[in-house]
Enzyme design. Structure first.
Site, PDB file in Angstrom:
ATOM      1  N   ASP A 259       0.831  -1.200   0.000  1.00  0.00           N
ATOM      2  CA  ASP A 259       0.000   0.000   0.000  1.00  0.00           C
ATOM      3  C   ASP A 259       0.876   1.266   0.000  1.00  0.00           C
ATOM      4  O   ASP A 259       1.620   1.508   0.950  1.00  0.00           O
ATOM      5  CB  ASP A 259      -0.885  -0.073   1.267  1.00  0.00           C
ATOM      6  CG  ASP A 259      -2.077   0.833   1.197  1.00  0.00           C
ATOM      7  OD1 ASP A 259      -2.101   1.717   0.330  1.00  0.00           O
ATOM      8  OD2 ASP A 259      -2.986   0.659   2.038  1.00  0.00           O
ATOM      9  N   GLU A 296      -2.422   1.252  -4.804  1.00  0.00           N
ATOM     10  CA  GLU A 296      -2.082   2.672  -4.901  1.00  0.00           C
ATOM     11  C   GLU A 296      -3.231   3.439  -5.537  1.00  0.00           C
ATOM     12  O   GLU A 296      -3.045   4.487  -6.114  1.00  0.00           O
ATOM     13  CB  GLU A 296      -0.722   2.893  -5.573  1.00  0.00           C
ATOM     14  CG  GLU A 296      -0.450   2.037  -6.804  1.00  0.00           C
ATOM     15  CD  GLU A 296      -0.997   2.682  -8.057  1.00  0.00           C
ATOM     16  OE1 GLU A 296      -2.230   2.692  -8.215  1.00  0.00           O
ATOM     17  OE2 GLU A 296      -0.183   3.132  -8.882  1.00  0.00           O
ATOM     18  N   GLY A 298      -5.096   3.292  -8.052  1.00  0.00           N
ATOM     19  CA  GLY A 298      -5.259   3.561  -9.480  1.00  0.00           C
ATOM     20  C   GLY A 298      -4.425   4.722  -9.993  1.00  0.00           C
ATOM     21  O   GLY A 298      -4.618   5.174 -11.117  1.00  0.00           O
ATOM     22  N   ASP A 319     -10.715   3.805  -1.623  1.00  0.00           N
ATOM     23  CA  ASP A 319     -11.326   2.777  -0.775  1.00  0.00           C
ATOM     24  C   ASP A 319     -12.846   2.685  -0.967  1.00  0.00           C
ATOM     25  O   ASP A 319     -13.545   3.693  -0.950  1.00  0.00           O
ATOM     26  CB  ASP A 319     -11.039   3.069   0.704  1.00  0.00           C
ATOM     27  CG  ASP A 319      -9.575   2.859   1.041  1.00  0.00           C
ATOM     28  OD1 ASP A 319      -8.756   2.706   0.112  1.00  0.00           O
ATOM     29  OD2 ASP A 319      -9.254   2.861   2.239  1.00  0.00           O
TER      30      ASP A 319
HETATM   31  C1  GLA Z   1      -5.681   2.010   2.631  1.00  0.00           C
HETATM   32  C2  GLA Z   1      -6.140   0.873   1.739  1.00  0.00           C
HETATM   33  C3  GLA Z   1      -7.179   0.054   2.466  1.00  0.00           C
HETATM   34  C4  GLA Z   1      -6.575  -0.486   3.758  1.00  0.00           C
HETATM   35  C5  GLA Z   1      -6.035   0.664   4.608  1.00  0.00           C
HETATM   36  C6  GLA Z   1      -5.267   0.164   5.816  1.00  0.00           C
HETATM   37  O1  GLA Z   1      -6.687   2.916   2.878  1.00  0.00           O
HETATM   38  O2  GLA Z   1      -6.669   1.368   0.523  1.00  0.00           O
HETATM   39  O3  GLA Z   1      -7.638  -1.008   1.660  1.00  0.00           O
HETATM   40  O4  GLA Z   1      -5.546  -1.380   3.446  1.00  0.00           O
HETATM   41  O5  GLA Z   1      -5.170   1.490   3.853  1.00  0.00           O
HETATM   42  O6  GLA Z   1      -4.683   1.186   6.539  1.00  0.00           O
END
Ligand code: GLA
Length: 494
Positions: A259, A296, A298, A319
């Site tokens: 991430d 990331e 997109g 998200d």
């Molecule tokens: C980001 C990701 C989520 C999750 C959180 C965890 O927001 O997009 O899917 O993994 O981090 O902190």
């Protein structure tokens, strides 16, 4: 003394007090979290009279400018950004802080002054030149399993993961294809003297946990970041990529979600491919087959370079949230990315929300149908230990899963959209096709679907309704009927 003079004097005095509390400098609050972890948030403040500016550095991950910050009266300060408000109350040489998350409660903390450098990101480590990472041969069909984040957030722990593994087997979901049990953010502790990442106290023995999961015929996934901190502010893999890949392989990890998060404090977006390649290469060298999931959101057209850096899947959006607006906005926006998906490398519109409570059963059925037409990774995001029969029926509908897992590996596309009725289609390996007719309206709609609209001159041989589990009569000109609000007619035609 005349009363008016007294009042003036008092006003002047309080103004002096306000001016005296100069908040300029760097302040740190310590935020205790589950697992014995303490996260830090910094306020880097500059005061000009009654105005404040500066930034908030949340858990070492993101820098947010402080907006609308000013002294309120003698001792109250208000700063806000994103969906978080900070109320700062000078208290001697400390700063009391109330952090309010819009709609998600608030927390109290005390900030202390620290040297300015503490809030700075670490020095930038140059990234390697781009050179393709050979494909790892994993994920010939979209990965299926469960991920802890959507339901459990930072509550995930060893016991929940074990119970989820048991639930996958008990409910038949494992047999239906859900094999990855993925721990998302908040498992991380600190690093030991040799720089090895150590889980926090929520995960006493990661290798033993992997053994437990493997004994049930399942696979274990984990989460990290190319930056110094994860999105939740926990320890990332920055500068420890090789070492962490070795550690994960040693534990028996089978899947890594990686991430971007705080890497964005150090690198421009143009560095995304190199940042991801670094871990892609490290995983390839780890000696263990590990599915590589790029997260990331997109950025930088990841679908164009994801496979070259060793990625098996990549998030295409921000998200997902457990509501119709978020899910449908994401899901119905994926059509243009269809050319980039295929065996070994998939677009990932984010994990499932099915069963988390924010949508109706109909909407969850639509969510699942759309994800399967999209050949999306199917990561259940609910509590599998306690799910309802309706939720299980959706997640375990094998005829719908078969669309997702079809070996041709083609992502579905939108064929037409009229009055918020969308027709999607996905070619299948046996020459048949999946057809989804979605009603995005808030009311039921009468729909007529002519065979020629599907590009067919003759009626199909068979018409299978994948939610009713029955063959429908095939009329000469097409299908007609009513589709309820937010519902879908999901067909397999031959
Ligand atoms: C980001 C990701 C989520 C999750 C959180 C965890 O927001 O997009 O899917 O993994 O981090 O902190």
């Amino acid at each position: 003394m005349n009363l008016r003079i007294v009042a003036c004097l008092l006003l002047a005095l309080s103004a002096t007090r306000a001016a005296a509390a100069d908040l300029s400098g760097t302040w740190r609050i310590d935020v205790p979290r589950r697992g014995g972890v303490t996260l830090h948030t910094y306020f880097v403040l500059r005061q000009h009279g009654a105005e404040l500016d500066g930034k908030v550095v949340i858990h070492g991950g993101v820098d947010l400018p402080l907006r609308k910050a000013h002294l309120e009266g003698a001792d109250g300060v208000f700063g806000t950004d994103w969906n978080t408000d900070y109320r700062l109350h000078p208290d001697g040489d400390r700063l009391r802080v109330t952090i309010s998350y819009s709609g998600h409660g608030s927390e109290e903390a005390t900030a202390v002054r620290v040297p300015e450098a503490e809030a700075n990101p670490p020095p930038v480590i140059p990234l390697p030149a781009l050179e393709p990472v050979p494909a790892n041969g994993l994920a010939p069909t979209p990965p299926m399993g469960w991920n802890s984040w959507n339901h459990f957030g930072d509550r995930v722990d060893d016991q929940i993961v074990r119970e989820t593994a048991d639930a996958l087997v008990r409910t038949g979901l494992a047999a239906a294809g859900y094999v990855y049990v993925n721990i998302d953010d908040t498992w991380e502790g600190a690093r030991d003297a040799q720089g090895n990442i150590v889980p926090n106290t929520k995960f006493p023995d990661m290798k033993a946990l992997a053994d437990y999961v493997h004994q049930r015929g399942l696979k274990l996934g984990i989460y990290s970041s190319p930056g110094p901190k994860t999105c939740g502010g926990y320890e990332g893999s920055y500068g420890h990529e090789e070492q962490d890949a070795q550690t994960f392989a040693g534990w028996g990890i089978d899947y890594l979600k990686y991430d971007w998060c705080s890497a964005g404090r150090l690198y421009p977006d143009s560095a995304l491919p190199a940042g991801y390649q670094k871990m892609g290469r490290a995983l390839a060298r780890s000696g263990r087959p590990i599915v590589y999931s790029l997260c990331e959101y997109g950025m930088g057209d990841v679908w164009k370079w994801g496979p070259q850096v060793g990625g098996n899947l990549w998030r295409t959006t921000g998200d997902i949230q457990d509501n119709w607006a978020s899910m449908s906005e994401i899901g119905f926006n994926q059509s243009r990315l269809a050319p980039y998906a295929g065996p070994g490398h998939w677009n990932d519109p984010d994990m499932l929300e099915v069963g988390n409570g924010g949508m109706t059963t109909t909407e969850y059925r639509t969510h699942f149908s759309l994800w399967c037409l999209l050949a999306a990774p199917l990561m259940a995001g609910n509590d599998l230990r306690t799910m309802s029969a309706e939720t299980l029926a959706i997640l375990s509908n094998r005829e719908v899963i078969a669309l997702d897992q079809d070996v041709l590996g083609r992502q579905g596309e939108r064929l037409s959209s009229r009055d918020a009725i969308e027709i999607w289609t996905k070619p299948l390996h046996d020459g048949g096709r999946a057809i989804g007719v979605f009603n995005r309206n808030d009311t039921a709609k009468a729909v007529q679907l002519a065979w020629k609209e599907l590009g067919r001159s003759a009626p199909p041989k068979t018409l299978r309704d994948l939610w009713q589990h029955r063959d429908l009569p095939v009329a000469a000109d097409g299908w007609s009927g009513t589709i309820l609000a937010h519902d879908v007619l999901l067909l397999r035609v031959q």
